[in-house]
Design a protein around this motif. Structure first.
Motif, PDB file in Angstrom:
ATOM      1  N   GLU A   1       0.843  -1.202   0.000  1.00 39.27           N
ATOM      2  CA  GLU A   1       0.000   0.000   0.000  1.00 39.27           C
ATOM      3  C   GLU A   1       0.876   1.249   0.000  1.00 39.27           C
ATOM      4  O   GLU A   1       0.632   2.200  -0.754  1.00 39.27           O
ATOM      5  CB  GLU A   1      -0.905   0.011   1.235  1.00 39.27           C
ATOM      6  N   THR A   2       1.913   1.245   0.838  1.00 38.46           N
ATOM      7  CA  THR A   2       2.799   2.405   0.947  1.00 38.46           C
ATOM      8  C   THR A   2       3.489   2.701  -0.372  1.00 38.46           C
ATOM      9  O   THR A   2       3.513   3.849  -0.834  1.00 38.46           O
ATOM     10  CB  THR A   2       3.852   2.168   2.045  1.00 38.46           C
ATOM     11  N   ALA A   3       4.055   1.662  -0.995  1.00 37.98           N
ATOM     12  CA  ALA A   3       4.755   1.855  -2.270  1.00 37.98           C
ATOM     13  C   ALA A   3       3.796   2.358  -3.343  1.00 37.98           C
ATOM     14  O   ALA A   3       4.114   3.286  -4.098  1.00 37.98           O
ATOM     15  CB  ALA A   3       5.411   0.554  -2.703  1.00 37.98           C
TER      16      ALA A   3
ATOM     17  N   TYR B   1      -8.011   0.946  -0.561  1.00 37.43           N
ATOM     18  CA  TYR B   1      -7.551   0.686   0.808  1.00 37.43           C
ATOM     19  C   TYR B   1      -8.546   1.310   1.793  1.00 37.43           C
ATOM     20  O   TYR B   1      -8.192   2.156   2.619  1.00 37.43           O
ATOM     21  CB  TYR B   1      -6.146   1.253   1.012  1.00 37.43           C
ATOM     22  N   SER B   2      -9.782   0.866   1.699  1.00 35.88           N
ATOM     23  CA  SER B   2     -10.859   1.443   2.508  1.00 35.88           C
ATOM     24  C   SER B   2     -10.646   1.245   4.008  1.00 35.88           C
ATOM     25  O   SER B   2     -11.147   2.025   4.815  1.00 35.88           O
ATOM     26  CB  SER B   2     -12.206   0.845   2.097  1.00 35.88           C
ATOM     27  N   ASN B   3      -9.904   0.200   4.389  1.00 32.12           N
ATOM     28  CA  ASN B   3      -9.695  -0.079   5.813  1.00 32.12           C
ATOM     29  C   ASN B   3      -8.290   0.273   6.287  1.00 32.12           C
ATOM     30  O   ASN B   3      -7.849  -0.194   7.338  1.00 32.12           O
ATOM     31  CB  ASN B   3      -9.969  -1.563   6.097  1.00 32.12           C
ATOM     32  N   SER B   4      -7.587   1.085   5.517  1.00 34.64           N
ATOM     33  CA  SER B   4      -6.212   1.428   5.867  1.00 34.64           C
ATOM     34  C   SER B   4      -6.129   2.181   7.190  1.00 34.64           C
ATOM     35  O   SER B   4      -7.005   2.994   7.514  1.00 34.64           O
ATOM     36  CB  SER B   4      -5.578   2.284   4.761  1.00 34.64           C
ATOM     37  N   GLU B   5      -5.067   1.919   7.924  1.00 38.20           N
ATOM     38  CA  GLU B   5      -4.823   2.630   9.181  1.00 38.20           C
ATOM     39  C   GLU B   5      -4.131   3.972   8.939  1.00 38.20           C
ATOM     40  O   GLU B   5      -3.892   4.730   9.882  1.00 38.20           O
ATOM     41  CB  GLU B   5      -3.953   1.767  10.105  1.00 38.20           C
ATOM     42  N   HIS B   6      -3.800   4.245   7.665  1.00 37.12           N
ATOM     43  CA  HIS B   6      -2.988   5.425   7.357  1.00 37.12           C
ATOM     44  C   HIS B   6      -3.771   6.519   6.629  1.00 37.12           C
ATOM     45  O   HIS B   6      -3.177   7.421   6.048  1.00 37.12           O
ATOM     46  CB  HIS B   6      -1.788   5.013   6.507  1.00 37.12           C
ATOM     47  N   HIS B   7      -5.091   6.419   6.650  1.00 36.37           N
ATOM     48  CA  HIS B   7      -5.916   7.369   5.902  1.00 36.37           C
ATOM     49  C   HIS B   7      -5.617   8.830   6.240  1.00 36.37           C
ATOM     50  O   HIS B   7      -5.453   9.660   5.344  1.00 36.37           O
ATOM     51  CB  HIS B   7      -7.404   7.108   6.162  1.00 36.37           C
TER      52      HIS B   7
END
Length: 291
Positions: A72-74, A103-109
């Motif tokens: 996700e980060t890349a 990434y609907s459930n990402s912790e980095h939103h």
């Protein structure tokens, strides 16, 4: 997504390695069988030992494990770097929607959406004025970004990326203090290839800001760091930025040959197809020549 053990099994069988060759002295036969079926996990320490038998780096293993897809980060930062450097707001707005869907459930939103919103405001201002940033950024966006920066205790690559993307909003005094602390941490990443591009971008953005804030000595210190990070062949793009800003600083120090050297760097950006970077560098040099 399959279990780590299933991915290891896939790699092992594709490479023609027998179970006892891979796991001998690391896992028992019965545990290895269960591990490869996805029924048992192993510690990170043991996983590293298994990967060393291939041999394979953790980054490559995770890339394979994700179905030959980046993290996700890349994906986020690679996409933002490409789309965000195109003076067109629509692709950036579409990218924001795609990120929220993908990434609907990402912790980095929170941090990542702030970076997109900030870039949208930057490009909106740049499109109408030709200047990189003005006083048009929403106060709430500014405050949220500054609060996130203040909360950072131990800097990681993710923090370097975030800082780099929002650096125009950081007060020059605060920025000077940040880099007094950061340079030691940055230098510890010299031998970590995955971090070099991230750190080069941070240094480039900071050098630019220091130059226009009349902090030439601070800019020179970061230029020395950028020089060290751009000696490898994989850093040729960032190396050209080093030559450009080194020439700019030399011009400010009274060396008129710096003007032609800076123009040469701009030509290289243009010849390589980095039109946006060529335009940005040209705008920087033009402003320097009027100082």
């Amino acid at each position: 997504m399959q279990n780590f053990g299933e991915t290891v099994r896939s790699i092992r069988t594709n490479r023609g390695i027998k179970q006892n060759e891979l796991y001998n002295g690391i896992l028992s036969k019965s545990y290895a069988i269960q591990f490869e079926k996805g029924l048992h996990d192993v510690s990170f320490y043991l996983l590293i030992q298994v990967l060393n038998r291939f041999p394979m780096e953790v980054d490559e293993f995770l890339y394979i494990h994700r179905g030959y897809q980046g993290s996700e980060t890349a994906w986020f930062y690679d996409s933002l770097a490409i789309i965000g450097n195109d003076i067109d707001l629509e692709p950036l707005k579409k990218f924001k929607k795609e990120y929220l869907t993908r990434y609907s459930n990402s912790e980095h939103h929170k941090g990542r959406l702030l970076q997109i919103d900030f870039r949208i405001e930057q490009l909106t201002y740049y499109s109408s004025t030709g200047k990189i940033i003005g006083d048009t950024i929403e106060p709430q966006v500014q405050e949220e970004i500054q609060n996130l920066l203040r909360k950072i205790q131990a800097w990681t690559i993710e923090d370097f990326r975030f800082f780099s993307n929002v650096i125009d909003l950081v007060d020059i005094f605060d920025m000077t203090q940040y880099f007094k602390l950061l340079l030691k941490d940055i230098n510890q990443y010299k031998n970590f290839e995955s971090a070099k591009g991230v750190i080069c971008i941070l240094l480039i953005n900071a050098i630019n800001k220091f130059i226009f804030s009349d902090k030439r000595e601070e800019a020179k210190e970061l230029l020395r760091a950028l020089n060290e990070f751009t000696k490898g062949i994989d850093q040729m793009f960032y190396r050209n930025y080093y030559f450009f800003f080194d020439a700019v600083v030399n011009k400010l120090d009274g060396d008129e040959s710096g003007v032609q050297k800076a123009k040469n760097a701009i030509t290289i950006f243009k010849d390589l197809g980095y039109e946006h970077h060529a335009d940005m560098a040209k705008a920087i040099l033009t402003e320097i020549l009027t100082m």
